[in-house]
Write an enzyme that holds these catalytic residues in place. Structure first.
Site, PDB file in Angstrom:
ATOM      1  N   TYR A 100      12.356  31.871   4.323  1.00 19.90           N
ATOM      2  CA  TYR A 100      11.209  32.617   4.845  1.00 19.90           C
ATOM      3  C   TYR A 100      11.428  33.066   6.281  1.00 19.90           C
ATOM      4  O   TYR A 100      11.941  32.309   7.115  1.00 19.90           O
ATOM      5  CB  TYR A 100       9.952  31.731   4.814  1.00 19.90           C
ATOM      6  CG  TYR A 100       9.435  31.453   3.428  1.00 19.90           C
ATOM      7  CD1 TYR A 100       8.955  32.479   2.614  1.00 19.90           C
ATOM      8  CD2 TYR A 100       9.421  30.160   2.923  1.00 19.90           C
ATOM      9  CE1 TYR A 100       8.467  32.218   1.338  1.00 19.90           C
ATOM     10  CE2 TYR A 100       8.939  29.886   1.650  1.00 19.90           C
ATOM     11  CZ  TYR A 100       8.462  30.918   0.867  1.00 19.90           C
ATOM     12  OH  TYR A 100       7.998  30.658  -0.382  1.00 19.90           O
ATOM     13  N   LYS A 111       0.849  -1.202   0.000  1.00 22.00           N
ATOM     14  CA  LYS A 111       0.000   0.000   0.000  1.00 22.00           C
ATOM     15  C   LYS A 111       0.882   1.248   0.000  1.00 22.00           C
ATOM     16  O   LYS A 111       2.094   1.164   0.176  1.00 22.00           O
ATOM     17  CB  LYS A 111      -0.912  -0.034   1.230  1.00 22.00           C
ATOM     18  CG  LYS A 111      -0.154  -0.061   2.558  1.00 22.00           C
ATOM     19  CD  LYS A 111      -1.078  -0.369   3.731  1.00 22.00           C
ATOM     20  CE  LYS A 111      -0.303  -0.445   5.036  1.00 22.00           C
ATOM     21  NZ  LYS A 111      -1.147  -0.924   6.151  1.00 22.00           N
TER      22      LYS A 111
HETATM   23  C1  LIG Z   1      -0.436  -1.970   6.678  1.00 21.82           C
HETATM   24  C2  LIG Z   1      -0.950  -3.286   7.144  1.00 21.82           C
HETATM   25  C3  LIG Z   1      -0.067  -4.375   7.324  1.00 21.82           C
HETATM   26  C4  LIG Z   1       1.429  -4.232   7.184  1.00 21.82           C
HETATM   27  O1  LIG Z   1       1.934  -3.507   8.271  1.00 21.82           O
HETATM   28  P1  LIG Z   1       3.524  -3.457   8.592  1.00 21.82           P
HETATM   29  O2  LIG Z   1       3.576  -2.989   9.992  1.00 21.82           O
HETATM   30  O3  LIG Z   1       4.131  -2.499   7.638  1.00 21.82           O
HETATM   31  O4  LIG Z   1       4.021  -4.836   8.413  1.00 21.82           O
HETATM   32  C5  LIG Z   1      -0.605  -5.594   7.661  1.00 21.82           C
HETATM   33  N1  LIG Z   1      -1.941  -5.758   7.833  1.00 21.82           N
HETATM   34  C6  LIG Z   1      -2.817  -4.740   7.691  1.00 21.82           C
HETATM   35  C7  LIG Z   1      -4.268  -4.985   7.888  1.00 21.82           C
HETATM   36  C8  LIG Z   1      -2.355  -3.472   7.357  1.00 21.82           C
HETATM   37  O5  LIG Z   1      -3.216  -2.463   7.224  1.00 21.82           O
END
Ligand SMILES: *Cc1c(COP(=O)(O)O)cnc(C)c1O
Length: 370
Positions: free
Chosen positions: A263, A44
């Site tokens: 700035y 993601k």
């Molecule tokens: C983002 C996410 C993960 C991965 O998380 P990490 O801490 O980066 O391993 C796993 N499961 C769910 C449901 C997530 O939203």
């Protein structure tokens, strides 16, 4: 530290991604988990800033059973890149968009009978089955339900293939994690009583899959770990950071003592100084609150950022760097060697966590894969 600056790229501010590190991290995770646990890398947020399209390609090549994202938009971007990717949405998809989930053969998280019924009907209309994983709330109170009867009703919907069941840990400490795990297993067992079997039961993210081997079950969902970011405490795995960020000095200014920079003249030169202008800013995803804390590394020397960070540019004090020249490389995020700032240090300076530092890196800096 080796800098893989790409002279042909259309911008000097570059995110450098070591794809070999990602391959090796992923292989080590697979090896750690063994044959009976599938690994679903989480990519993601533009693959935690590394660039989703390229990282999806690499991890699919490495045999990822799924590529997990948070949103439908992220899934559709990857579907456009390949028809073959097995895609998984970890988050909620609004009712009005569920047909696109079915149309694009994306595995969807569900936690209510109402949405499950809708998905089932949409799938039947298309003469297919919608693949889903049930989300159980075991205490995080983000997404999911612990209503076993509601979940049980979903199992019998004709348009669904209920492939898995999962939950997410708050990682509040061993006892709380264990309580969540127990609750999850109890609900999964309860649903399997009638003879139904989930192909995948999963609860472990990056930290849990290293620290709690007993939580790995049929699948793990590592995100940060794939990118070489360490958050675990008890366990161990060989991984290394895959991301770096560099730029080049666009201009040097020699200014007398007392001159202000940027700035509001928030910083004034304490002595005659040499100031380097760097073509990156907060619109590239660099934290604006790095002012007075952050630094870049030029010719192996730490150069503090001075004055207010701008949207597209910032300034560093390079007075102490012998031979400093326009066009010199400045390491923004390095691997921690040779006086460079790694992601861990950046997160501490900016007062956030490692995931935020990399997830916030925008699409604007060019990605260079090596
Ligand atoms: C983002 C996410 C993960 C991965 O998380 P990490 O801490 O980066 O391993 C796993 N499961 C769910 C449901 C997530 O939203």
């Amino acid at each position: 530290m080796n800098v893989h600056f790409d002279e042909k790229a259309p911008r000097d501010t570059q995110v450098l991604v070591d794809t070999q590190a990602i391959r090796e991290n992923f292989r080590n995770i697979k090896e750690m988990c063994g044959e009976t646990t599938a690994v679903m890398p989480v990519i993601k947020a533009n693959a935690y800033g590394h660039g989703a399209a390229e990282i999806a390609r690499v991890l699919y090549e490495e045999g990822a059973v799924y590529l997990a994202v948070a949103t439908l938009t992220e899934a559709l971007e990857l579907r456009a890149a390949s028809d073959d990717y097995p895609l998984f949405i970890l988050g909620h998809t609004p009712d009005r968009l569920l047909d696109r989930v079915v149309e694009n053969r994306i595995t969807q998280t569900v936690f209510s009978f109402r949405q499950a019924e809708l998905l089932s009907a949409l799938a039947e209309d298309r003469g297919v089955k919608a693949r889903v994983h049930l989300k159980v709330d075991t205490g995080f109170h983000r997404l999911g339900t612990d209503d076993v009867e509601e979940l049980r009703k979903i199992l019998s919907l004709p348009g669904l293939e209920v492939e898995g069941i999962f939950s997410h840990l708050a990682l509040a400490g061993y006892e709380d994690d264990m309580a969540q795990f127990d609750k999850f297993m109890k609900i999964a067992d309860e649903l399997e009583k009638g003879g139904f079997r989930f192909r995948y039961r999963h609860i472990a993210d990056s930290i849990a899959c290293v620290d709690y081997p007993e939580f790995r079950l049929d699948m793990v969902r590592p995100g940060a770990l794939v990118f070489g970011l360490k958050g675990f405490h008890k366990g161990h795995i060989e991984i290394r950071q895959a991301i770096g960020m560099v730029t080049k000095i666009s201009q040097l200014h020699r200014i007398p003592k007392g001159e202000g920079v940027s700035y509001d003249y928030c910083w004034k030169a304490p002595k005659d100084s040499v100031i380097a202008t760097l073509p990156f800013g907060y619109a590239d995803g660099y934290p604006r609150n790095m002012r007075d804390k952050g630094y870049v590394t030029i010719r192996g020397m730490k150069c503090p950022l001075v004055g207010v960070l701008c949207m597209d540019q910032c300034m560093a004090d390079v007075t102490h760097v012998p031979g400093v020249s326009e066009g010199d490389i400045a390491v923004i995020y390095g691997d921690g060697t040779d006086n460079t700032m790694d992601i861990q240090e950046a997160s501490e300076l900016a007062g956030t966590n490692k995931n935020e530092i990399i997830a916030r890196i925008m699409a604007r800096p060019v990605r260079v894969y090596y």
